[in-house]
Design an enzyme around this catalytic site. Structure first.
Site, mmCIF file in Angstrom:
data_model
loop_
_atom_site.group_PDB
_atom_site.id
_atom_site.type_symbol
_atom_site.label_atom_id
_atom_site.label_comp_id
_atom_site.label_asym_id
_atom_site.label_seq_id
_atom_site.Cartn_x
_atom_site.Cartn_y
_atom_site.Cartn_z
ATOM 1 C CD GLU A 95 -13.672 -9.939 2.548
ATOM 2 O OE1 GLU A 95 -13.808 -11.056 2.016
ATOM 3 O OE2 GLU A 95 -12.739 -9.685 3.341
ATOM 4 C CG ASP B 191 -4.507 -5.981 -0.457
ATOM 5 O OD1 ASP B 191 -5.591 -6.092 0.130
ATOM 6 O OD2 ASP B 191 -3.418 -6.321 0.046
#
Length: 482
Positions: A134, A202
């Site tokens: 996040e 990611d």
């Protein structure tokens, strides 16, 4: 620390919010978000708008206001942020009381995790991997760019943006449908990013995770387990609806993790105890928690600090104070200054009405850690229960000077003023609490009540409250126009 009064307040606040157009709380200046503002979101505008959105979100979602969990998630989150690049503003981390596995970021570095995410994490590295992901979305400005792109299709409003974020967090499918219907966007909800953004988050999140000292292999491990679970579930996991997860993406994270040095990273005690706290108080009901943790303690190797701590919480919440104390006592003897244990011990003493003992204990802890929110809120809570209202007010006002958005502090302050029958300050504290929850009508109503309770000779106080009311009215009117 437990505070049933604040739960009642939140219910009132949520009901009040449903009767009005969306409101927002801002600091000294609200962002200009009309017209073309969304198409040029500078970091400064993003931070301002993010604060507005997060404060509205706090009034709409079942947030967790637990000082221990707040300390943990912000310490962990900022440990990760310290290893991130392109950080444009301070980050804040929050909890949503939801058993589903999910997390989301809004504009301006505001990140929230569902309690369910911590509950199912099998290591601290797994939970940290979600936070790092996040953080990467924010630092790469994925959310800001999404908002800019959506605004080019159709003008956005705070109401539409907030509604999509809240819906997508509580019910991802409904959130996607709401955003698509209200904005005519045939792509994704406000927190559901393109495949390339997810892959970038990611990659960067894994680097942040590794540099912060966690295990990068936690990413493919966590993703793989979620993907496997979703295969056998009747409904797709919320996390996978807002963070699409293909087999190719799982394989990609596994390959990336192999590029980092292998390491064994033991879980911190704060993670272990925070997870135990979530499981005992937020994930399971009290009766289930009692059964679960009694069984765990009876299993071979189950006599751990985390299981004893969780069972002590369940016994406390079930009002079996003597048994809770017996369970907690060995932990306190091993680590008498541990804030997790101290918090439960304080509530046990309150339940047994041993207020003097609690005050003496917390006075010493406060001298060691002044204005630590866990110590201060427990100390003030005991002071209120013991009738030492001036002490409680002094403690809480000092805490709010350093942390002016602390919901529990405002709630306790209002209670202390009410017990003292200082109704002008009671209504002002309530107004400040509603203001923090983005409920302007209720906040202004309570300021009017505070003005009505002022004595005629309190001219300075009258002018101060009138100025505060004018400021809030101006902010509210401006937000209604957005």
């Amino acid at each position: 620390m437990q505070n049933p009064a604040v739960k009642t307040f939140f219910a009132i606040c949520l009901l009040s919010l449903s009767s009005y157009a969306p409101f927002a709380q801002a600091q000294s200046q609200l962002p200009d978000i009309g017209g073309s503002a969304f198409s040029t979101l500078t970091p400064e505008k993003e931070k301002q708008l993010g604060d507005v959105l997060m404060r509205q979100t706090r009034g709409r979602l079942p947030m967790v206001y637990d000082p221990l969990l707040d300390e943990y998630i912000n310490a962990l989150g900022n440990r990760l942020v310290a290893r991130a690049n392109d950080v444009k503003f301070p980050f804040k981390f929050y909890w949503v009381n939801n058993r589903q596995i999910n997390a989301f970021a809004t504009l301006g570095g505001n990140i929230a995790s569902h309690t369910g995410t911590l509950a199912v994490a099998e290591s601290e590295s797994e939970f940290a991997s979600v936070m790092a992901h996040e953080i990467a979305h924010v630092t790469q400005r994925h959310i800001a760019r999404f908002v800019e792109a959506q605004n080019q299709r159709a003008p956005l409003t705070i109401a539409g943006l907030l509604g999509a974020i809240v819906l997508a967090t509580v019910n991802p499918e409904a959130g996607m449908a709401a955003m698509m219907a209200s904005q005519g966007a045939a792509q994704q909800s406000a927190i559901n990013f393109t495949r390339s953004n997810e892959q970038e988050a990611d990659r960067i999140g894994m680097t942040i995770l590794s540099e912060a000292g966690f295990d990068p292999n936690a990413v493919p491990t966590f993703f793989g387990r979620l993907a496997e679970q979703s295969r056998f579930a009747n409904q797709q996991l919320a996390f996978l609806q807002t963070h699409p997860l293909s087999q190719a993406r799982v394989a990609d994270t596994r390959l990336r993790a192999q590029q980092f040095p292998q390491r064994f990273v033991p879980d911190s005690m704060d993670f272990t105890l925070s997870q135990a706290r979530v499981l005992a108080r937020y994930h399971h009901n009290t009766q289930d928690a009692l059964v679960i943790f009694k069984r765990r303690l009876a299993e071979p190797g189950g006599n751990t600090r985390a299981n004893r701590y969780a069972l002590a919480i369940a016994l406390l919440d079930g009002k079996d104070y003597a048994a809770a104390l017996e369970m907690l006592k060995p932990l306190m003897e091993q680590d008498p200054h541990n804030l997790y244990y101290l918090d439960v011990y304080t509530d046990i003493l309150i339940g047994q009405q041993r207020f003097d003992e609690a005050l003496e204990l917390l006075q010493q802890e406060y001298l060691l850690r002044p204005n630590n929110q866990v110590v201060t809120l427990n100390y003030a809570n005991v002071a209120v229960k013991a009738g030492s209202y001036p002490l409680a007010i002094h403690l809480l006002r000092n805490l709010l000077y350093h942390k002016d958005d602390n919901i529990l502090a405002y709630d306790l302050l209002a209670e202390a003023y009410k017990k003292q029958e200082d109704f002008a300050r009671y209504y002002e504290a309530r107004a400040d609490l509603f203001y923090q929850m983005a409920n302007y009508p209720k906040a202004i109503d309570d300021l009017n009540e505070a003005l009505n309770h002022l004595k005629p000779e309190a001219r300075l106080e009258n002018r101060r409250l009138e100025a505060k009311k004018r400021q809030w009215q101006a902010e509210f009117e401006r937000l209604q126009r957005m």
